[in-house]
Scaffold this motif. Structure first.
Motif, PDB file in Angstrom:
ATOM      1  N   GLU A 181      10.716  -1.981   2.450  1.00 58.39           N
ATOM      2  CA  GLU A 181      10.565  -0.537   2.223  1.00 58.39           C
ATOM      3  C   GLU A 181      11.134  -0.196   0.857  1.00 58.39           C
ATOM      4  O   GLU A 181      12.286  -0.520   0.557  1.00 58.39           O
ATOM      5  N   ILE A 182      10.328   0.457   0.041  1.00 55.14           N
ATOM      6  CA  ILE A 182      10.785   0.839  -1.299  1.00 55.14           C
ATOM      7  C   ILE A 182      10.416   2.278  -1.582  1.00 55.14           C
ATOM      8  O   ILE A 182       9.639   2.893  -0.844  1.00 55.14           O
ATOM      9  N   ASP A 183      10.972   2.814  -2.639  1.00 52.85           N
ATOM     10  CA  ASP A 183      10.670   4.171  -3.090  1.00 52.85           C
ATOM     11  C   ASP A 183       9.279   4.204  -3.739  1.00 52.85           C
ATOM     12  O   ASP A 183       8.811   3.192  -4.276  1.00 52.85           O
ATOM     13  N   LEU A 220       4.636  -5.881   5.510  1.00 54.84           N
ATOM     14  CA  LEU A 220       4.170  -4.666   4.841  1.00 54.84           C
ATOM     15  C   LEU A 220       5.156  -4.270   3.747  1.00 54.84           C
ATOM     16  O   LEU A 220       6.362  -4.202   3.988  1.00 54.84           O
ATOM     17  N   VAL A 221       4.627  -4.033   2.562  1.00 54.62           N
ATOM     18  CA  VAL A 221       5.432  -3.487   1.464  1.00 54.62           C
ATOM     19  C   VAL A 221       4.981  -2.046   1.284  1.00 54.62           C
ATOM     20  O   VAL A 221       3.804  -1.789   1.011  1.00 54.62           O
ATOM     21  N   PHE A 222       5.903  -1.099   1.461  1.00 56.11           N
ATOM     22  CA  PHE A 222       5.486   0.308   1.524  1.00 56.11           C
ATOM     23  C   PHE A 222       6.612   1.253   1.100  1.00 56.11           C
ATOM     24  O   PHE A 222       7.788   0.882   1.120  1.00 56.11           O
ATOM     25  N   SER A 235       0.822  -1.217   0.000  1.00 53.29           N
ATOM     26  CA  SER A 235       0.000   0.000   0.000  1.00 53.29           C
ATOM     27  C   SER A 235       0.851   1.261   0.000  1.00 53.29           C
ATOM     28  O   SER A 235       1.892   1.319   0.664  1.00 53.29           O
ATOM     29  N   TYR A 236       0.394   2.279  -0.757  1.00 56.82           N
ATOM     30  CA  TYR A 236       0.845   3.655  -0.532  1.00 56.82           C
ATOM     31  C   TYR A 236       0.080   4.082   0.728  1.00 56.82           C
ATOM     32  O   TYR A 236      -1.037   4.577   0.659  1.00 56.82           O
ATOM     33  N   PHE A 244       7.655   1.378  -6.226  1.00 52.74           N
ATOM     34  CA  PHE A 244       6.350   0.792  -5.915  1.00 52.74           C
ATOM     35  C   PHE A 244       5.500   0.786  -7.191  1.00 52.74           C
ATOM     36  O   PHE A 244       4.929  -0.238  -7.592  1.00 52.74           O
ATOM     37  N   HIS A 245       5.442   1.948  -7.838  1.00 50.57           N
ATOM     38  CA  HIS A 245       4.754   2.083  -9.122  1.00 50.57           C
ATOM     39  C   HIS A 245       5.302   1.048 -10.117  1.00 50.57           C
ATOM     40  O   HIS A 245       4.553   0.334 -10.778  1.00 50.57           O
ATOM     41  N   TRP A 246       6.594   0.942 -10.181  1.00 53.76           N
ATOM     42  CA  TRP A 246       7.266   0.058 -11.151  1.00 53.76           C
ATOM     43  C   TRP A 246       6.953  -1.414 -10.845  1.00 53.76           C
ATOM     44  O   TRP A 246       6.748  -2.213 -11.750  1.00 53.76           O
ATOM     45  N   GLY A 247       6.908  -1.752  -9.553  1.00 54.97           N
ATOM     46  CA  GLY A 247       6.604  -3.122  -9.154  1.00 54.97           C
ATOM     47  C   GLY A 247       5.170  -3.498  -9.518  1.00 54.97           C
ATOM     48  O   GLY A 247       4.895  -4.611  -9.979  1.00 54.97           O
ATOM     49  N   LEU A 248       4.246  -2.548  -9.320  1.00 58.48           N
ATOM     50  CA  LEU A 248       2.854  -2.787  -9.724  1.00 58.48           C
ATOM     51  C   LEU A 248       2.761  -2.920 -11.236  1.00 58.48           C
ATOM     52  O   LEU A 248       2.044  -3.777 -11.766  1.00 58.48           O
TER      53      LEU A 248
END
Lengths: 261, 294
Positions: free
Chosen positions: B98-100, B69-71, B51-52, B104-108
């Motif tokens: 924890e990612i940038d 949590l991936v955030f 989640s963002y 996050f956008h790129w992973g989605l």
């Protein structure tokens, strides 16, 4: 110009604005009231080409006052496009990390260990990408050795000039750290091997005081470091118009004058 | 009749222990809170939440639903620090990646494109690359530049939860907020995506020829729609209603002690969604919320 009524906050705004001189037509993002007013002042004076957002999802025609809204908007800045813009490099951010080290590596994620932090803050947000895609500058309202730390920051969210972290010691070409404005001085990364260097001292501040409050050794631009410029009457009037709610007066305890008594 | 309408309980019945659940929205914008509250009411556990993050993540942490949590952040914008997320992090009770925001956008996007990863420079030079839950790998450009890039893995979800303003019974969604955020990619990153919506209307009333630019994704990606008026509250579903800063402050107070959380839960969550809307002041009060400044 030494005896006008300028405050430290207004001196900081003028110093922040300088980060945007000769940047070209880019997106200028100042996070926090004083950096934001700095971008606004730059846009209203020497850099009308700057694009600034309302912090939600539009570019404002005019800079949006802290605590206010854009009257006329000139463009769309939804997150998807902000990412596209920043990956393309045409942006300059000024942000306020919780920690920074001698390499310019910065942290807004955790104090302590990452698995079980002593203090959990926001998370890395967009700092990792920002740091290697476009120019970044910084504002620290409390210049001290807990903020400008010895060693490395607890969790590196923003890349810096630390050769140990790069293949061949060479950072990505987009890494471009510019100004550091604090409550004591203005610094850049212009020392040997990008060493952080004091380029001006706010009126009444000495280099020794700055060094004592910094966790790593600083370079000097010259033996006699210039004084940070105090805003002139025209700039003060503009700042007043850009900050109609007076948010700037609440950024430093007791809103001290630009020139120490 | 081709009909994807269902209840929030029907949605949660399809979420199993240990699943990876992606949540749309961003911080305090268009979070599918009615579905999140239904998850809190359920006995589902050990979720990986992607989640963002905003109060969606906080509520699930407070209810003990989160294993991992991936955030990129968990924040409530005007209230920068999310108290329940903080508590969970500082207690060491959740595993994190924890990612940038852009990673996050790129992973989605990688998941949406059914790719194992997408290359990026983001992460280079930072501590994101080596975490106890994951070590990122790099790839070398096969072209003349030979640049070494970070391989951002696909954020593959089991279930996606999003919130939209309107839909029809078939799952044609309209997201009319100024910023659609990354909900299209969240929907595409999961084999099943459920949307809570303010109002379910006839297909004709979507007025799609006029509103096509607000259409989120083709309906084949939408498994179910749940009519949940004020279902994003206390986050915003601008332009229908704005975030409720007053309620968010009350929510912050619920992290002060176990008793405060139990009281919040009893008052705002355990009674169901109709009672929730009344407990937070009723429809008229939510309609009257002022647009925040950023």
């Amino acid at each position: 110009m030494s005896d006008n009524q300028a405050t430290l906050a207004e001196l900081v705004i003028v110093a922040c604005a300088e980060a945007y001189r000769d940047n070209g037509e880019i997106m200028a993002t100042g996070i926090g009231p004083l950096p934001r007013l700095g971008t606004a002042l730059a846009k209203k004076t020497f850099a009308p080409e700057l694009q600034t957002t309302d912090g939600e999802c539009y570019y404002g025609d005019e800079p949006v006052p802290p605590g206010g809204r854009a009257d006329v908007v000139e463009g769309y800045a939804n997150y998807d496009r902000v990412f596209s813009a920043l990956w393309g490099g045409r942006r300059h951010s000024m942000v306020g990390p919780v920690q920074m080290d001698r390499f310019g590596q910065a942290n807004i994620s955790v104090i302590g260990s990452h698995d079980k932090p002593k203090v959990a803050m926001l998370g890395a947000r967009g700092f990792p990408g920002n740091s290697i895609c476009h120019p970044n500058s910084f504002f620290f309202p409390n210049h001290n050795a807990r903020t400008l730390v010895d060693g490395e920051v607890d969790f590196v969210c923003m890349a810096g000039y630390n050769p140990a972290r790069y293949v061949g010691g060479k950072p990505p070409k987009g890494l471009d750290l510019r100004l550091i404005v604090t409550n004591l001085c203005v610094m850049d990364f212009g020392g040997p091997d990008h060493q952080i260097r004091v380029i001006s001292l706010h009126p009444g501040v000495t280099f020794e005081e700055v060094q004592e409050n910094t966790g790593f050794p600083l370079a000097k631009i010259a033996d006699a470091i210039p004084e940070t410029r105090v805003p002139n009457a025209e700039e003060l009037a503009l700042i007043d118009a850009l900050d109609p709610f007076g948010v700037r007066h609440k950024q430093f305890k007791d809103n001290p004058p630009a020139r120490r008594a | 009749m081709f009909d994807k309408r269902m209840s929030a309980a029907d949605v949660v019945a399809q979420i199993e222990d240990g699943m990876t659940v992606g949540i749309g929205g961003w911080a305090t914008r268009r979070k599918p809170m009615a579905l999140v509250r239904e998850l809190v009411r359920s006995d589902v556990k050990d979720l990986t939440v992607v989640s963002y993050g905003g109060p969606d993540v906080g509520l699930l942490c407070a209810a003990g639903k989160v294993k991992k949590l991936v955030f990129a952040f968990v924040s409530m914008d005007q209230i920068p620090l999310e108290p329940h997320f903080r508590k969970a992090r500082q207690g060491g009770t959740i595993e994190v990646l924890e990612i940038d925001e852009g990673m996050f956008h790129w992973g989605l996007r990688a998941a949406a494109m059914d790719l194992p990863f997408l290359p990026t420079r983001i992460g280079i030079g930072t501590d994101l690359l080596n975490q106890s839950s994951f070590t990122f790998k790099t790839v070398t450009s096969p072209y003349a530049d030979g640049e070494e890039l970070v391989a951002m893995p696909a954020l593959n979800l089991d279930v996606a939860l999003i919130h939209a303003q309107r839909s029809d019974e078939k799952g044609n969604l309209l997201v009319t907020s100024p910023d659609p955020l990354f909900d299209e990619l969240v929907a595409r990153a999961a084999p099943k995506c459920f949307a809570s919506v303010e109002k379910i209307v006839s297909t004709a009333d979507l007025d799609m020829r006029v509103n096509a630019r607000f259409s989120l994704v083709e309906r084949a990606r939408i498994t179910g729609v749940v009519e949940a008026p004020y279902g994003a509250h206390p986050t915003s579903a601008d332009p229908d209603y704005q975030l409720d800063l007053g309620h968010l402050k009350e929510y912050v107070g619920s992290a002060e002690s176990d008793e405060a959380w139990a009281a919040y839960r009893a008052r705002f969550i355990d009674q169901g969604e109709q009672a929730y809307v009344e407990a937070v002041g009723g429809a008229a009060a939510i309609d009257a919320l002022k647009k925040p400044v950023y």
